[in-house]
Structure formats: C-alpha cells, structure tokens
Design a protein around this motif. Sequence first.
Motif, short mmCIF file in Angstrom:
data_model
loop_
_atom_site.label_atom_id
_atom_site.label_comp_id
_atom_site.label_asym_id
_atom_site.label_seq_id
_atom_site.Cartn_x
_atom_site.Cartn_y
_atom_site.Cartn_z
N ILE A 55 -27.42 -4.17 -1.38
CA ILE A 55 -26.22 -3.35 -1.24
C ILE A 55 -25.07 -4.25 -0.75
CG2 ILE A 55 -25.17 -1.50 0.11
CD1 ILE A 55 -27.89 -0.10 0.05
N GLY A 56 -23.94 -4.11 -1.38
CA GLY A 56 -22.80 -4.97 -1.09
C GLY A 56 -22.52 -5.96 -2.19
N TYR A 57 -23.49 -6.17 -3.09
CA TYR A 57 -23.32 -7.02 -4.26
C TYR A 57 -23.28 -6.14 -5.50
CZ TYR A 57 -24.77 -10.77 -1.09
OH TYR A 57 -24.86 -11.65 -0.04
N LYS A 58 -22.34 -6.45 -6.41
CA LYS A 58 -22.17 -5.64 -7.61
C LYS A 58 -23.48 -5.55 -8.38
CE LYS A 58 -17.27 -6.80 -8.17
NZ LYS A 58 -16.26 -7.43 -9.05
N PRO A 59 -23.80 -4.35 -8.93
CA PRO A 59 -23.02 -3.11 -8.89
C PRO A 59 -23.44 -2.17 -7.77
CG PRO A 59 -24.80 -2.83 -10.44
CD PRO A 59 -24.97 -4.21 -9.83
N ASN A 60 -24.26 -2.65 -6.83
CA ASN A 60 -24.84 -1.78 -5.81
C ASN A 60 -23.99 -1.76 -4.54
OD1 ASN A 60 -27.23 -1.29 -7.40
ND2 ASN A 60 -27.91 -3.34 -6.84
N PHE A 61 -23.45 -0.60 -4.22
CA PHE A 61 -22.73 -0.46 -2.96
C PHE A 61 -22.83 0.99 -2.50
CE2 PHE A 61 -19.57 1.01 -5.93
CZ PHE A 61 -18.90 2.01 -5.23
N ILE A 62 -22.66 1.18 -1.22
CA ILE A 62 -22.57 2.50 -0.62
C ILE A 62 -21.24 2.59 0.09
CG2 ILE A 62 -23.52 4.02 1.17
CD1 ILE A 62 -26.27 3.02 0.51
N ARG A 63 -20.48 3.62 -0.19
CA ARG A 63 -19.19 3.78 0.46
C ARG A 63 -19.39 3.81 1.98
NH1 ARG A 63 -18.83 7.00 -4.17
NH2 ARG A 63 -16.96 6.72 -5.44
N ASP A 117 -22.64 8.79 -0.98
CA ASP A 117 -23.56 7.78 -1.50
C ASP A 117 -24.70 7.59 -0.51
OD1 ASP A 117 -21.54 7.46 -3.37
OD2 ASP A 117 -20.77 5.64 -2.45
N HIS A 118 -25.86 7.22 -1.02
CA HIS A 118 -26.98 6.89 -0.14
C HIS A 118 -27.91 5.91 -0.85
CE1 HIS A 118 -29.59 10.41 -1.83
NE2 HIS A 118 -28.55 10.21 -2.61
N GLY A 119 -28.73 5.21 -0.05
CA GLY A 119 -29.61 4.22 -0.65
C GLY A 119 -30.51 3.55 0.36
N TYR A 120 -31.22 2.51 -0.13
CA TYR A 120 -32.24 1.85 0.68
C TYR A 120 -32.44 0.44 0.13
CZ TYR A 120 -36.81 1.26 3.03
OH TYR A 120 -37.84 0.80 3.81
N VAL A 121 -32.60 -0.53 1.03
CA VAL A 121 -32.92 -1.90 0.64
C VAL A 121 -34.23 -2.30 1.31
CG1 VAL A 121 -32.22 -4.32 0.73
CG2 VAL A 121 -30.51 -2.55 0.32
N LYS A 122 -35.19 -2.73 0.51
CA LYS A 122 -36.47 -3.21 1.02
C LYS A 122 -36.44 -4.72 1.14
CE LYS A 122 -40.92 -3.26 2.01
NZ LYS A 122 -41.44 -2.77 3.30
N ASP A 123 -36.54 -5.22 2.37
CA ASP A 123 -36.64 -6.66 2.63
C ASP A 123 -38.07 -6.96 3.04
OD1 ASP A 123 -36.35 -9.31 3.25
OD2 ASP A 123 -35.41 -8.93 5.20
N ARG A 124 -38.83 -7.57 2.14
CA ARG A 124 -40.24 -7.85 2.42
C ARG A 124 -40.44 -8.96 3.43
NH1 ARG A 124 -43.31 -8.19 -3.28
NH2 ARG A 124 -41.29 -8.66 -4.19
N GLY A 135 -23.26 7.12 3.17
CA GLY A 135 -21.83 7.08 3.46
C GLY A 135 -21.13 8.20 2.73
N TYR A 136 -20.08 8.73 3.34
CA TYR A 136 -19.36 9.84 2.72
C TYR A 136 -17.88 9.73 3.07
CZ TYR A 136 -19.70 11.74 7.47
OH TYR A 136 -19.61 11.90 8.82
N GLY A 137 -17.06 10.44 2.29
CA GLY A 137 -15.62 10.41 2.55
C GLY A 137 -14.85 11.00 1.39
N SER A 149 -13.96 6.26 4.26
CA SER A 149 -15.39 6.55 4.24
C SER A 149 -16.00 6.34 5.62
CB SER A 149 -16.12 5.66 3.22
OG SER A 149 -15.60 5.84 1.92
N ILE A 150 -17.03 7.12 5.90
CA ILE A 150 -17.80 7.03 7.14
C ILE A 150 -19.25 6.78 6.76
CG2 ILE A 150 -18.51 8.23 9.25
CD1 ILE A 150 -15.97 9.95 8.96
#
Length: 504
Positions: A383-391, A444-451, A467-469, A487-488
Amino acid sequence: MIKKIHSIKFHKFSVERRVAVISVYKKFLVFIVSAWMIIPVADTYAQIKEDTVNTTILDIPQKVLINNIFIVGNEKTRKNIILRELNLKQGLVYDWEELLGMIKADQQKIYNLQLFNNVEITPLLTEVGQIEILVSVTERWYIIPSIIFNLADRNFAEWWTNQNRDFSRVDYGLRLAHNNVGGRNEKMKISAQLGFTKAFDVLYSIPYIDKNQQHGLAVQFNYFTNKTVALRSLENKQVFFQNETQDALRKNTAAFLRYTYRGSFYNFHFATFGFNHTWVKDEVLEQNPNYFLNEQNDLRYFLASYNFRHDRRDNNAYATDGESLNIGITKYGLFSGDGINETELSLNVNKYQKFNNKFHFAAGLSLNAFLSPKQPYTLVRGIGYKPNFIRGYELNVIEGQQTVVQKNSLRFTIFDLGYDISNIMPVEEFSYFPVKLYFSANFDHGYVKDRNFIPENGRLTNQYLYGYGAGFDLVTFYDLVLRFEYSINSQKEGTFFINFLAPF
C-alpha cells in the motif's frame, strides 16, 4: 465475433459522387441534414446521458436496415481505425431499441481511443425502415511537445509533507509525443529528463500490424540515474540516502518488447519479454546489505509477463459506468545466470454503476502477491505504491509480499459542461473545453501481509487498515483529472490531499 467493416459501399450514388458530396458539405452538415429533413437522434459523446437518443418522429420503425456508414472529420485518422470500434455493420437489420444501445456503446469505444475531442454517431432516416449511419469526429492535436515538470515522489502529499516541499525532488525536461503516427493510432514518445531523476525514454507502439486489426507490437527502452535513492522503509515511511559528493547512486537500463492481441472489442492480451539491469554504488549496500539480496552491487535479469485486460468503461480517464478487469503474472529471472528468481501475481477489478444522470458508484479491488518471502528492494510492493493505496495513508508505505485493497466512491455530478471557445482559440483541436465536477464520498480498506514481520514497520503491516473522507474531482481538458480530498485513516489521522489521477 462480428467481423469488422472493411469497406463502405454506396447504393444510390457512385462511390466517387458520395465521397465528393461528403467532402464538400461536411462543414455544413447541420444545413444538409435540415434540407434532407433527416432527424439526428444521437448526442455527442461528451454529452451522453441516459436519454442518449431523442427524436421528434412519431412513427419510428421497429426495425431498420443500415444502408451505408459514413465517417467525417477524420483529417488524420484512417477510417479503418474508427471502423474497428464499430459493432454496427452495414447491410444488417437491427431492432430500433437495440440500435440505440449499440450507438451509445460504439461512441464510447471510439472516444476511448483518445484520438478525438468529440464523437457523434447519428442514424439518418432516409426511407421507411432504412437508415444511414454518420460518424462525425473532432480530432485532437496529436503531436504534443511538452515540458516535464513532475514530482519525483509517490504523490503530492508525500512531497509536501514528508519531503518538506523540496524542489530538488522535482523532475524536469522535454517530452515529444505523437499519439497518431500515420493516422493508425500508433504511439511514439521520446522524453529527456533532468532533475531528481535523470532519464531517457523511448516508446513506439503499433496497435495493429495485420489486416484484420487484431495483433500489435510495442518496443520500449529507458535509462535513468538517481543521486538519491530509497533504501528501505522505517515507521512505514521511505528512508532516502544521498552521499556527500552527490554522485549517481543508482543506474537502471531496461528494454521491452510487447505483443498484443485484441480478438474482440473489449478483451486484450499482452505478452511482454524484457531485460533489466540495475547498478548501485557500494555505499548503497553499506546502508542496506539486502538491497539486492545477492550481496552484489548490480542485478541483471530477463523477465516475461502475461496480462489479460477486459475494459468496458465509458471513459478510460475517469469512468462513471462499465467495468474493467486486469489479470497478470510476471516471471523475474528466466535463465540460470539471472540474479533473481521471482514470480508476481496481480489482479485489479473495477466496477462503475450509474444510478441516474447525477449519481454513480465506483468500486475497485486490487490484489498483489509475490511467491517468495523476500524481494530485492527495487521490487518491493504494498500500500502506497501504484496502483495500491488507501485514502488517508498517502504519507505512508506499507510493504509486504501480499496486498489486498478495496476502494469505494459514491459520486454526485455537480456539473457537466462543455464550451465552444473557438472565438478565442482558432485551432480546432483545442476549440472545445469540457469541464466536469464531482463530489465524492469515499471509503477504502485493505491489508498487507509481511512474512518477515519487520518490527520497525509493524505499526501498519499485518493488520486491517481503512480510510474514509470526501472530496471534489475535476475532469477537464484532454482528460486531465484533479482530485481534492480530505481523508481520515484508521489511526484517526486526518489530512488534506491533492492527486492528479483518477483513484481507479
């Protein structure tokens, strides 16, 4: 699959006479239509609404035969490029209501070529149960020299807040783009860039290399250097390094050959073969010994990828109706001598639902996964790298091997206008100025798995984020998109953000 129209045959006059009439009178089309008492029944694409087709004729036949298809306004673009997008076919009989729906869909397909400012398809009622189709287009300006002035960072908020509005982190240079070489929708782009990233890039793509317009090719070469490089992330923010002498710390050379296959209107297949070589100065490895994972200061590898794309959006730049699907698999390292052996999977699904002329809803799902537990830092995703982001998380990078993001926007059309500015702009390709403004409510919502469970990034990895707004989206000249959002996020951090692309 419906075959494309290879040629246009005229029934009542000779080909030469018909072409001459259209050539002479296309500038006075409205007058001709009125003189023939033919009723135009389709609006321009820029003003397509639910009531796309209007008519004052009371006795519209239930079925109509298309006698001819005419195309006007294509000074540069070849007719076969436009005909490729038409589902309508000369010589066939259509149910009237079915015809109107097909007209709207064909207008959208032609407009999404991004070759025209306006597209209008008009059925002309000539006899009872018989029509002629008139496709009228206004071409864009295709040869566009432009000045490069971009932020090198991931987004405007990253540059404004985390990098303290540092103008040394700006890329500048010159770019020459020809978006319709030879009138065949071929793309040629050459750019030379200085500033934070010094780069040279060349791209040439041919959408169709065969008579049936199904197979295409593209080649690309790029080279860039950096004096400042991102080494890793700490507390979910990128850490950059620059040495005292300000030497180039990273150099990258890449070349790609891409084959495309378009067997139907909305489905595309891409197969890419490429080579990448990245070199870094020893000081980079001193700061991060695992930068490449191979304890060397360079990484060379061949790659191959396959992507499938289904695209049925009404507007590629900012969709309000339709859907898109992208599925991809990439293999990094094809031979024993390559410095990497990695496989990446990706999925992007977007759905756009129009409720009425004012409201529409957009939803998107993105998935990304590496099969190995650890990657070179040049391939890190999240998240934070295109195309994945959360507001709400524009200031953060949340890195890992598996990422899932789901985005939602309910949008209200404040206004949708278009202006004829030919009195102050004599160049026809710039004489129409559209402007649309939307209000959006977002979640927006999501999850990142760091093994690897890196402790310094544990605040945001391996946990549910949201995140919402709300905000305003401005869509204007040549599909330019500007987004202004507050956004918050799930950490209760609220920030105002400016972005320059549609969210999905």
